[in-house]
Each structure stands twice: as C-alpha cells, then as structure tokens.
Design an enzyme around this catalytic site. Structure first.
Site, PDB file in Angstrom:
ATOM      1  N   HIS A  92       3.775  -1.137   3.694  1.00  0.00           N
ATOM      2  CA  HIS A  92       3.165   0.173   3.456  1.00  0.00           C
ATOM      3  C   HIS A  92       4.319   1.137   3.165  1.00  0.00           C
ATOM      4  O   HIS A  92       5.226   1.281   3.987  1.00  0.00           O
ATOM      5  CB  HIS A  92       2.403   0.604   4.718  1.00  0.00           C
ATOM      6  CG  HIS A  92       1.671   1.901   4.578  1.00  0.00           C
ATOM      7  ND1 HIS A  92       0.473   2.024   3.899  1.00  0.00           N
ATOM      8  CD2 HIS A  92       1.951   3.150   5.028  1.00  0.00           C
ATOM      9  CE1 HIS A  92       0.051   3.275   3.956  1.00  0.00           C
ATOM     10  NE2 HIS A  92       0.939   3.988   4.633  1.00  0.00           N
TER      11      HIS A  92
ATOM     12  N   GLU B 162       1.402   5.562   0.698  1.00  0.00           N
ATOM     13  CA  GLU B 162       0.887   6.748   1.384  1.00  0.00           C
ATOM     14  C   GLU B 162       1.337   8.027   0.680  1.00  0.00           C
ATOM     15  O   GLU B 162       2.492   8.151   0.290  1.00  0.00           O
ATOM     16  CB  GLU B 162       1.382   6.735   2.835  1.00  0.00           C
ATOM     17  CG  GLU B 162       0.825   7.863   3.662  1.00  0.00           C
ATOM     18  CD  GLU B 162       1.127   7.709   5.143  1.00  0.00           C
ATOM     19  OE1 GLU B 162       0.878   6.626   5.711  1.00  0.00           O
ATOM     20  OE2 GLU B 162       1.630   8.682   5.724  1.00  0.00           O
TER      21      GLU B 162
ATOM     22  N   ASP C  71      -1.336  14.873  15.893  1.00  0.00           N
ATOM     23  CA  ASP C  71      -0.393  15.521  16.794  1.00  0.00           C
ATOM     24  C   ASP C  71      -1.044  16.714  17.457  1.00  0.00           C
ATOM     25  O   ASP C  71      -1.760  17.476  16.816  1.00  0.00           O
ATOM     26  CB  ASP C  71       0.875  15.924  16.033  1.00  0.00           C
ATOM     27  CG  ASP C  71       1.786  14.727  15.837  1.00  0.00           C
ATOM     28  OD1 ASP C  71       1.896  13.921  16.787  1.00  0.00           O
ATOM     29  OD2 ASP C  71       2.348  14.576  14.738  1.00  0.00           O
TER      30      ASP C  71
ATOM     31  N   TYR D 113       3.539   1.877  16.926  1.00  0.00           N
ATOM     32  CA  TYR D 113       4.879   2.457  17.112  1.00  0.00           C
ATOM     33  C   TYR D 113       5.842   1.406  17.658  1.00  0.00           C
ATOM     34  O   TYR D 113       5.910   1.198  18.875  1.00  0.00           O
ATOM     35  CB  TYR D 113       4.784   3.665  18.065  1.00  0.00           C
ATOM     36  CG  TYR D 113       3.837   4.711  17.530  1.00  0.00           C
ATOM     37  CD1 TYR D 113       4.310   5.749  16.748  1.00  0.00           C
ATOM     38  CD2 TYR D 113       2.461   4.609  17.755  1.00  0.00           C
ATOM     39  CE1 TYR D 113       3.439   6.682  16.207  1.00  0.00           C
ATOM     40  CE2 TYR D 113       1.580   5.529  17.220  1.00  0.00           C
ATOM     41  CZ  TYR D 113       2.082   6.563  16.448  1.00  0.00           C
ATOM     42  OH  TYR D 113       1.208   7.476  15.900  1.00  0.00           O
TER      43      TYR D 113
ATOM     44  N   PHE E 195      13.331  15.882  11.564  1.00  0.00           N
ATOM     45  CA  PHE E 195      12.039  15.235  11.780  1.00  0.00           C
ATOM     46  C   PHE E 195      12.188  13.967  12.645  1.00  0.00           C
ATOM     47  O   PHE E 195      11.358  13.693  13.508  1.00  0.00           O
ATOM     48  CB  PHE E 195      11.433  14.922  10.407  1.00  0.00           C
ATOM     49  CG  PHE E 195      10.192  14.115  10.429  1.00  0.00           C
ATOM     50  CD1 PHE E 195       9.034  14.627  11.001  1.00  0.00           C
ATOM     51  CD2 PHE E 195      10.154  12.851   9.876  1.00  0.00           C
ATOM     52  CE1 PHE E 195       7.874  13.881  11.020  1.00  0.00           C
ATOM     53  CE2 PHE E 195       9.005  12.092   9.882  1.00  0.00           C
ATOM     54  CZ  PHE E 195       7.864  12.615  10.463  1.00  0.00           C
TER      55      PHE E 195
ATOM     56  N   ARG F  60      -6.171  -1.620  22.610  1.00  0.00           N
ATOM     57  CA  ARG F  60      -7.466  -0.933  22.754  1.00  0.00           C
ATOM     58  C   ARG F  60      -8.013  -0.526  21.384  1.00  0.00           C
ATOM     59  O   ARG F  60      -9.205  -0.620  21.121  1.00  0.00           O
ATOM     60  CB  ARG F  60      -7.315   0.329  23.616  1.00  0.00           C
ATOM     61  CG  ARG F  60      -7.505   0.101  25.104  1.00  0.00           C
ATOM     62  CD  ARG F  60      -7.755   1.407  25.851  1.00  0.00           C
ATOM     63  NE  ARG F  60      -6.630   2.335  25.779  1.00  0.00           N
ATOM     64  CZ  ARG F  60      -5.561   2.279  26.557  1.00  0.00           C
ATOM     65  NH1 ARG F  60      -5.464   1.327  27.472  1.00  0.00           N
ATOM     66  NH2 ARG F  60      -4.582   3.146  26.434  1.00  0.00           N
TER      67      ARG F  60
ATOM     68  N   SER G  16       0.871  -1.175   0.000  1.00  0.00           N
ATOM     69  CA  SER G  16       0.000   0.000   0.000  1.00  0.00           C
ATOM     70  C   SER G  16       0.909   1.226   0.000  1.00  0.00           C
ATOM     71  O   SER G  16       2.074   1.130   0.395  1.00  0.00           O
ATOM     72  CB  SER G  16      -0.929  -0.010   1.219  1.00  0.00           C
ATOM     73  OG  SER G  16      -0.201  -0.206   2.409  1.00  0.00           O
TER      74      SER G  16
END
Ligand code: FAD
Length: 286
Positions: free
Chosen positions: A263, A18, A110, A142, A213, A161, A16
C-alpha cells in the site's frame, strides 16, 4: 549482483494507493494528474483519507465519487468515528453503499482532545459497518505500536478484535525499520490473526517536512535516515532519487520476505509510486 537483486522480485506483486483531499486548487490539479497517471497500473484499490472537522467527509466523498465516475478504479473512503455518532455513522455507511462504495478503511481517527475517552474504537466501527452491509473492510495496524496503547500486546489484541469484528485486511502504519514489520507480522500469526497485514510504504522526498510528523507516531526513524537526506534541503531532485532508492530497497526486502501486496502512501504525487510499481514489474494496462 544487480541482476540477481532485481530478478528476485516476484512477478505477482499487487498494489494499492492512498490519497488525501487536497487543500488548494494547485494541489487539486496535482491529485487528479496523479490519479490519471497511476490508474493504468490497475491497483487493487485506491483509498482517500478523511480528516476530522466539518466538511472534510464531503471532500473525501466527492473525490471517491469522481474516481468512481472517471476511472475504473475501486475507490475506498477512509471513515473515522470522530465527530459522528453511531446513528450518523449508520447513515453514512448506508449512503456509501447506495452510492456504490463497497470497500471502507475503518478507523477510529485521531482524538481532537487526547484527555477524553473516545465513544467508539475502530473495532466498534467495523462491527457497525458489518451490520449495515457486506462491505470489504480494511483497518489500521501499527508494527511499532499505536502511541496510545498501554503495551504492544494490548495493541496486537486490539488488531485481533478488529479482524474478529469482520475486517478483511490490515494496512500498516508506515515504517522504516523492516525488522519491526516482519516481527509484527509473525506476532500477528501467533495470536491467530489470519488476514494480510499489508505494509504501508511511505516514499520520503521531503524528510525535513515529515520529521515533525514522525514525532507524533511511534515510528522508529533509523539513524541512517536523516543522514541520507543531510544537505539536500534545497535539492529536490536528489531528495526524490534518494527517497525512491530507500523505498525500493524496502519493497525488495519485503518482497523477498514473501510480501506480495503493498500500500503506497502517495501524498498525492505519482512519480515515485509509479517508478516503484514499474520496478516491481507492474505495467500500465488499457
Ligand atoms: P483503534 O484501532 O481504535 O485503536 C486506537 C487506540 O486505542 C490504540 O492504541 C488501541 O490499542 C486502543 N484501544 C482500542 N480499543 C480500546 C479499548 N477498548 N480501550 C482502551 N484502548 C483501546 N486518521 C484519520 O483521521 N483519517 C484517516 O483517513 C486515517 N487513515 C489512516 C490510514 C492508515 C492505514 C493508518 C495506519 C492510520 C490512519 N489514520 C487516519 C490514523 C488513525 O486514525 C490514528 O492512528 C488513530 O489514533 C487510531 O486509529 P485506529 O483505527 O488504529 O484506532
């Protein structure tokens, strides 16, 4: 050795891609050229990020709409809980469903002000989307921990969750330390997370630009990495080749460890992602 190494890639790899909403007319052209180039590789889906700030959701949606109109791709908008309340999010979800969107990447986003406690977390957004319609939902994971999480176990249980709230898969933050992803995948299994943790692959062509970054994430940059790009600040061609080589090694090792879905964070550029897909055995289809 090369024969063995390349023939080891399993022939059932899926991908996939992005993209992000571009800021300039030139970047807009780059984006659509990239989508045109990558579309025949028949990814499972393509996703479009969403930045905080007014107007950007419309830009995400405009790109999603055009992908739906102009290509046969399944387009998934990213949606965050920042700057929209519950009622607005319900309306956005209903509008997306009405316009044919079936897959959403659900995120908290964020925080504009990190001292404020967020009104919602991604798990709340997943539950909200589930209530609106039968969306296919991806969430973020993460491997090296989210920077705000008090500890790795808390973050892992947060992912659980999100899955328990109804997410269908997780897409990982990018990483360069493969072991950290593999350990994380194992830890997911131990807490009963039974969906796929798709590794997010970031092919790096401009290390200097991304260096700042990286500091905002928890992503460990191994010491070999800056060395690889050393002295290449003015040599884009070599940087690209180096970036392709690193990402290729990464996907090969992951594939050997049983990973079938990748991805790619394309940064709106097609070349590297196309080359990686090609090496993974993915060919353009009509
Ligand atoms: P959450 O899963 O809600 O977690 C956020 C933090 O809060 C974690 O540290 C978690 O442990 C903690 N937490 C969760 N629940 C609680 C609770 N009840 N109490 C206290 N702490 C809690 N950002 C964008 O703005 N736009 C995008 O399009 C975008 N796309 C992304 C795509 C991917 C694949 C990834 C990996 C990230 C993306 N991000 C995007 C970044 C993401 O929005 C940020 O990392 C954000 O800070 C966390 O989002 P999340 O969905 O992981 O949040």
């Amino acid at each position: 050795a090369l024969n063995r190494s390349l023939s080891e890639i399993s022939n059932d790899v899926q991908v996939s891609f992005e993209f992000f909403p571009p800021n300039t007319p030139e970047m807009e052209t780059t984006l659509w050229n990239s989508i045109e180039r990558l579309a025949p590789l028949k990814p499972n889906f393509v996703s479009v990020t969403y930045g905080a700030g007014s107007g950007t959701r419309d830009r995400t949606h405009d790109i999603i709409k055009r992908i739906q109109q102009d290509t046969a791709l399944l387009a998934a908008p990213h949606l965050t809980c920042i700057d929209a309340n519950r009622d607005e999010l319900v309306q956005i979800a209903k509008d997306y469903w009405a316009s044919g969107v079936r897959h959403i990447v659900a995120l908290r986003g964020d925080l504009p002000n990190s001292d404020e406690k967020p009104a919602m977390y991604a798990s709340d957004l997943v539950a909200l989307l589930r209530d609106v319609a039968d969306f296919d939902i991806s969430v973020a994971a993460y491997p090296e921990g989210h920077p705000e999480a008090p500890n790795p176990q808390f973050d892992l249980l947060n992912l659980k969750r999100k899955i328990d709230a109804g997410a269908n898969r997780a897409i990982s933050q990018f990483f360069f330390d493969i072991e950290s992803y593999l350990r994380f995948r194992d830890r997911c299994v131990t807490v009963g997370i039974d969906v796929e943790i798709i590794p997010g692959i970031l092919p790096v062509t401009n290390y200097k630009m991304l260096e700042r970054f990286f500091g905002l994430t928890n992503v460990h940059v191994p010491s070999w990495m800056p060395k690889m790009y050393e002295g290449l600040e003015d040599d884009e061609m070599t940087r690209r080749m180096v970036g392709a080589n690193i990402a290729m090694e990464q996907v090969k090792v992951l594939n050997r460890e049983g990973v079938k879905n990748f991805h790619f964070y394309t940064l709106n550029r097609a070349e590297l992602t196309y080359a990686l897909c090609h090496t993974l055995g993915i060919r353009p289809q009509k």
